[in-house]
Design an enzyme around this catalytic site. Sequence first.
Site, PDB file in Angstrom:
ATOM      1  N   ASN A  10      21.380  15.432   4.212  1.00  0.00           N
ATOM      2  CA  ASN A  10      20.525  14.241   4.177  1.00  0.00           C
ATOM      3  C   ASN A  10      21.425  12.993   4.201  1.00  0.00           C
ATOM      4  OD1 ASN A  10      19.182  11.965   3.026  1.00  0.00           O
ATOM      5  ND2 ASN A  10      17.525  13.318   2.389  1.00  0.00           N
ATOM      6  N   HIS A  31      21.618   7.965   2.366  1.00  0.00           N
ATOM      7  CA  HIS A  31      22.392   6.985   1.591  1.00  0.00           C
ATOM      8  C   HIS A  31      23.572   6.396   2.349  1.00  0.00           C
ATOM      9  CE1 HIS A  31      19.532   7.337  -1.471  1.00  0.00           C
ATOM     10  NE2 HIS A  31      19.676   8.650  -1.504  1.00  0.00           N
ATOM     11  N   HIS A  83      14.865  10.595   5.394  1.00  0.00           N
ATOM     12  CA  HIS A  83      13.567  10.245   4.793  1.00  0.00           C
ATOM     13  C   HIS A  83      13.210   8.823   5.191  1.00  0.00           C
ATOM     14  CE1 HIS A  83      11.109  10.094   0.740  1.00  0.00           C
ATOM     15  NE2 HIS A  83      10.381   9.770   1.784  1.00  0.00           N
ATOM     16  N   ARG A 126      11.082   6.040   4.368  1.00  0.00           N
ATOM     17  CA  ARG A 126      10.185   5.598   3.289  1.00  0.00           C
ATOM     18  C   ARG A 126       9.342   4.421   3.750  1.00  0.00           C
ATOM     19  NH1 ARG A 126      10.446   6.480  -2.114  1.00  0.00           N
ATOM     20  NH2 ARG A 126      11.694   8.252  -2.716  1.00  0.00           N
ATOM     21  N   ARG A 186      13.766   1.433   2.639  1.00  0.00           N
ATOM     22  CA  ARG A 186      14.913   1.011   1.822  1.00  0.00           C
ATOM     23  C   ARG A 186      16.231   1.591   2.333  1.00  0.00           C
ATOM     24  NH1 ARG A 186      13.517   4.364  -3.652  1.00  0.00           N
ATOM     25  NH2 ARG A 186      11.543   3.324  -3.349  1.00  0.00           N
ATOM     26  N   GLU A 205      11.757  13.682   6.555  1.00  0.00           N
ATOM     27  CA  GLU A 205      10.986  13.672   5.312  1.00  0.00           C
ATOM     28  C   GLU A 205      10.062  12.465   5.341  1.00  0.00           C
ATOM     29  OE1 GLU A 205      14.535  15.514   2.507  1.00  0.00           O
ATOM     30  OE2 GLU A 205      13.784  13.504   2.119  1.00  0.00           O
ATOM     31  N   THR A 209      12.503  10.897  -4.904  1.00  0.00           N
ATOM     32  CA  THR A 209      11.277  11.694  -4.949  1.00  0.00           C
ATOM     33  C   THR A 209      11.241  12.469  -6.269  1.00  0.00           C
ATOM     34  OG1 THR A 209      11.591  11.907  -2.577  1.00  0.00           O
ATOM     35  CG2 THR A 209       9.860  13.242  -3.560  1.00  0.00           C
ATOM     36  N   GLU A 262       9.531  23.631   0.668  1.00  0.00           N
ATOM     37  CA  GLU A 262      10.841  23.304   0.096  1.00  0.00           C
ATOM     38  C   GLU A 262      10.647  23.162  -1.408  1.00  0.00           C
ATOM     39  OE1 GLU A 262      13.362  20.516   2.128  1.00  0.00           O
ATOM     40  OE2 GLU A 262      14.235  19.818   0.232  1.00  0.00           O
ATOM     41  N   HIS A 301      17.135  18.829  -3.701  1.00  0.00           N
ATOM     42  CA  HIS A 301      17.028  17.648  -4.554  1.00  0.00           C
ATOM     43  C   HIS A 301      17.979  17.751  -5.739  1.00  0.00           C
ATOM     44  CE1 HIS A 301      15.657  14.016  -6.458  1.00  0.00           C
ATOM     45  NE2 HIS A 301      15.020  13.739  -5.328  1.00  0.00           N
TER      46      HIS A 301
HETATM   47  N1  PXP Z   1      14.713  17.428  -0.149  1.00  0.00           N
HETATM   48  C1  PXP Z   1      13.751  16.488  -0.234  1.00  0.00           C
HETATM   49  C2  PXP Z   1      12.365  16.848   0.165  1.00  0.00           C
HETATM   50  C3  PXP Z   1      14.057  15.168  -0.649  1.00  0.00           C
HETATM   51  O1  PXP Z   1      13.078  14.246  -0.734  1.00  0.00           O
HETATM   52  C4  PXP Z   1      15.398  14.847  -0.947  1.00  0.00           C
HETATM   53  C5  PXP Z   1      15.743  13.443  -1.325  1.00  0.00           C
HETATM   54  O2  PXP Z   1      15.481  12.603  -0.247  1.00  0.00           O
HETATM   55  C6  PXP Z   1      16.352  15.860  -0.830  1.00  0.00           C
HETATM   56  C7  PXP Z   1      15.994  17.147  -0.456  1.00  0.00           C
HETATM   57  C8  PXP Z   1      17.804  15.598  -1.093  1.00  0.00           C
HETATM   58  O3  PXP Z   1      17.989  15.236  -2.423  1.00  0.00           O
HETATM   59  P1  PXP Z   1      19.397  14.671  -2.878  1.00  0.00           P
HETATM   60  O4  PXP Z   1      19.631  13.411  -2.127  1.00  0.00           O
HETATM   61  O5  PXP Z   1      19.230  14.486  -4.346  1.00  0.00           O
HETATM   62  O6  PXP Z   1      20.416  15.734  -2.536  1.00  0.00           O
END
Ligand code: PXP
Length: 246
Positions: free
Chosen positions: A13, A16, A49, A51, A55, A76, A107, A157, A196
Amino acid sequence: MTTGKRKLRLGVNIDHVATLRNARGGRHPDPLRAAAIAAAAGADGITAHLREDRRHIRDEDIARLARDIALPLNLEMAAMPEMLAVALAHKPHAACLVPEKRSEVTTEGGLDVVGGRDHLAPAIRRLAEGGIRVSLFVDPDAPQLDMARRLGAPVVELHTGAYCEAAGAARVRELQRLVAAAAHAEAIGLECHAGHGLGYDTVAPVAAIAAIVELNIGHFLIGEAIFLGLDAAVKRMRALMDEARA
Ligand code: PXP
């Protein structure tokens, strides 16, 4: 029924990277460059993701990711008309429906698939009709999985946040919930992913759950990339996952 050893995919992901870019408003660091480095380091997919408040990832990022990266894109998104339109316009490989509150930092919990079924069902149907593989981000609870199956989502998931945040006996209990939910998902014919909050010290027990076939990991990897570089951070995560699965 238990599964033999299946390959465990890593979805990186890159949200960030965009968070950091947006802090200054320019183009650097570019999430697409991060996607290319993650791919070369052993990622099997890229997750982003979009949003409501944009952001981090923005519409233009989704357009570029869908067009320019070789790996499958997992978008996402909240199950809302604006996001459905984006997904159907860019046709990512997969869409993971997540709950979204403007006030949350990340989330915070899984979707309430049971309570939200009337609202989720048409979104799942429209995405599936658009050829997009739908996944529902849920807490590791059997009724949520059963409803996901009833609504025709092929993938769930499991939210690993509670497991990652717990300590001691509570973490063991949260891991057991994930093990049980993954087995239940497999038994009712759902493909099972998880993610997550995962980091180097939490990933192995989740990666060892044979019924889970994909982990989506973001914040920790991008943070660690500041110290190690993204290539090394992804390779280390990949190695920990592969070791745990073996
Ligand atoms: N899976 C989903 C559905 C999420 O919403 C997120 C956060 O955007 C992640 C995985 C990844 O989480 P993290 O950034 O904490 O590794």
